[in-house]
Scaffold this active site. Structure first.
Site, mmCIF file in Angstrom:
data_model
loop_
_atom_site.group_PDB
_atom_site.id
_atom_site.type_symbol
_atom_site.label_atom_id
_atom_site.label_comp_id
_atom_site.label_asym_id
_atom_site.label_seq_id
_atom_site.Cartn_x
_atom_site.Cartn_y
_atom_site.Cartn_z
ATOM 1 N N SER A 164 62.965 66.858 22.388
ATOM 2 C CA SER A 164 64.095 66.706 23.305
ATOM 3 C C SER A 164 65.165 65.809 22.693
ATOM 4 O O SER A 164 65.713 66.125 21.641
ATOM 5 C CB SER A 164 63.583 66.183 24.649
ATOM 6 N N ASP A 201 64.006 76.701 29.788
ATOM 7 C CA ASP A 201 64.500 75.369 29.416
ATOM 8 C C ASP A 201 66.013 75.441 29.230
ATOM 9 O O ASP A 201 66.509 76.328 28.527
ATOM 10 C CB ASP A 201 63.824 74.945 28.103
ATOM 11 N N HIS A 233 60.612 72.994 29.522
ATOM 12 C CA HIS A 233 60.947 71.799 28.761
ATOM 13 C C HIS A 233 59.886 70.713 28.953
ATOM 14 O O HIS A 233 59.475 70.421 30.069
ATOM 15 C CB HIS A 233 62.314 71.256 29.199
#
Length: 403
Positions: free
Chosen positions: A189, A343, A373
């Site tokens: 991320s 995501d 995600h």
């Protein structure tokens, strides 16, 4: 009796509201995903209330998750774990205890959390980095970079870059028995964002003699220009990272000024004088047809120059690695990109993989069609998910084969 029934009914409705979330049909363990999502949504709402009441900043309230998940550095039979500092930045260091025939591999890892939350000592990250060290018999450096809102861009980047540069010194690699030809940067991320930016910056740093062997980017955030990509539209309210939260993370990375957050939310934050940058994130050219999902590309809607002048970071490739030119991408190391279908950041990773491949960088793009995600973080305790284990094993296998 009537009042009690009414209270029970209202409580049941409230619980149902939090727990029930439409889940894509291809998700395994849908009820478990619903419960995880409900927990994150509840924390988000409580953080909003705390912020509105002036009790604490929204992101500081979210950090309560980090505090609850913290585990002290604990060694085991496979790995020695210590908290220390590299170049005056806090790191958690994992040193394998198993004998090695020669020099070891190494991974410098950057945790996710939107540049605002997270910690190397969180249970899920400690497990990931410990497992990496044990499975690969590798030295792992997990970096505790400073966070927003207390620290803004480029502090987070500077922290992870200074640690990486320090670690890549021949004397430090030698101290830990690391092979200088087998070092990788990795992150998930926001950490994937930082890993990509570090890899780019190292190419331009004449002081660094050791070259990275690889970079591993796990559902990375890579661009700030277009926050209305097909993935942002299709996954606006999907588990863990809804669009509204991603916009908050992006804007908070640079400022608490609500005008930037509002402009990003409406996708009107890029000034016309920066229009040339959109070529690097033009999804009509960079996404395969199956991910366009019927969306039609439209020309960008431009915003005021004032925001870009006040907060130039959101146009900086160190914050948005997809904005680097093709020439700056050539020479990047062997790359692993993990993207998840459900995501908002899916298209960032897909476009970066496409651009790297186009300039000749060897890329393994692993697209998980049944994942959301952050799925890799759910591998422990009551939130353990089969998909999390599968993604973690894919990542470790790639490292084992390529590092």
């Amino acid at each position: 009796m009537g009042a009690k029934l009414l209270c029970l009914f209202l409580i049941s409705v409230l619980v149902a509201y939090y727990v029930y979330t439409p889940i894509p049909e291809d998700f395994e363990e849908p009820w478990k995903v619903m419960l995880i999502t409900a927990g994150f949504r509840a924390v988000g709402h409580l953080s909003e209330v705390a912020d509105q009441l002036g009790l604490m900043h929204y992101m500081e309230a979210l950090m309560l998750i980090t505090a609850a998940e913290y585990v002290a550095p604990t060694s085991d039979e496979n790995v020695t774990v210590t908290d220390t500092e590299f170049s005056n930045v806090a790191v958690r260091l994992y040193l394998p205890r198993k004998p090695s025939d020669g020099l070891r591999r190494a991974v410098v890892f950057f945790h996710g959390g939107g540049w605002c939350v997270g910690q190397a000592g969180m249970k899920s990250y400690d497990h990931l980095t410990r497992w990496t060290s044990s499975r690969l018999n590798a030295v792992v450096v997990s970096v505790n970079y400073r966070l927003a809102p207390k620290y803004r861009f480029p502090v987070q980047f500077e922290d992870v870059y200074s640690v990486t540069k320090f670690f890549l010194q021949s004397s430090v690699l030698s101290q830990y028995g690391v092979d200088p030809d087998r070092v990788c940067v990795a992150g998930d991320s926001a950490g994937g964002n930082l890993a990509a930016a570090v890899a780019q910056q190292l190419l331009e740093d004449s002081e660094v003699k050791t070259k990275l062997k690889a970079q591993a980017l796990l559902y990375p955030a890579l661009q700030t220009l277009d926050l209305n990509l097909p993935s942002y539209q299709d996954n606006e309210n999907k588990p863990i990272l809804p669009k509204s939260l991603m916009v908050k993370f992006w804007s908070e990375y640079f400022t608490s000024d609500s005008s930037l957050r509002e402009a990003m939310a409406s996708n009107r934050h890029v000034p016309v004088e920066s229009s040339h940058l959109f070529q690097f994130v033009n999804w009509s050219n960079l996404l395969p047809e199956e991910l366009k999902k019927g969306h039609v590309y439209t020309s960008p809607a431009y915003g005021s120059s004032e925001l870009a002048q006040k907060y130039p970071g959101f146009l900086d490739p160190r914050a948005a690695p997809l904005l680097a030119s093709d020439g700056q991408l050539r020479g990047l190391p062997l790359t692993y990109v993990l993207t998840c279908e459900h995501d908002v950041l899916r298209d960032d990773g897909v476009m970066y993989a496409r651009r790297l491949q186009a300039v000749g960088v060897p890329v393994t793009h692993d697209h998980a069609k049944d994942a959301f995600h952050g799925a890799m973080m759910f591998v422990l305790g009551p939130t353990e998910l089969a998909v999390g284990h599968r993604l973690l094993n894919r990542y470790i296998e790639w490292l084992n084969e390529n590092l």
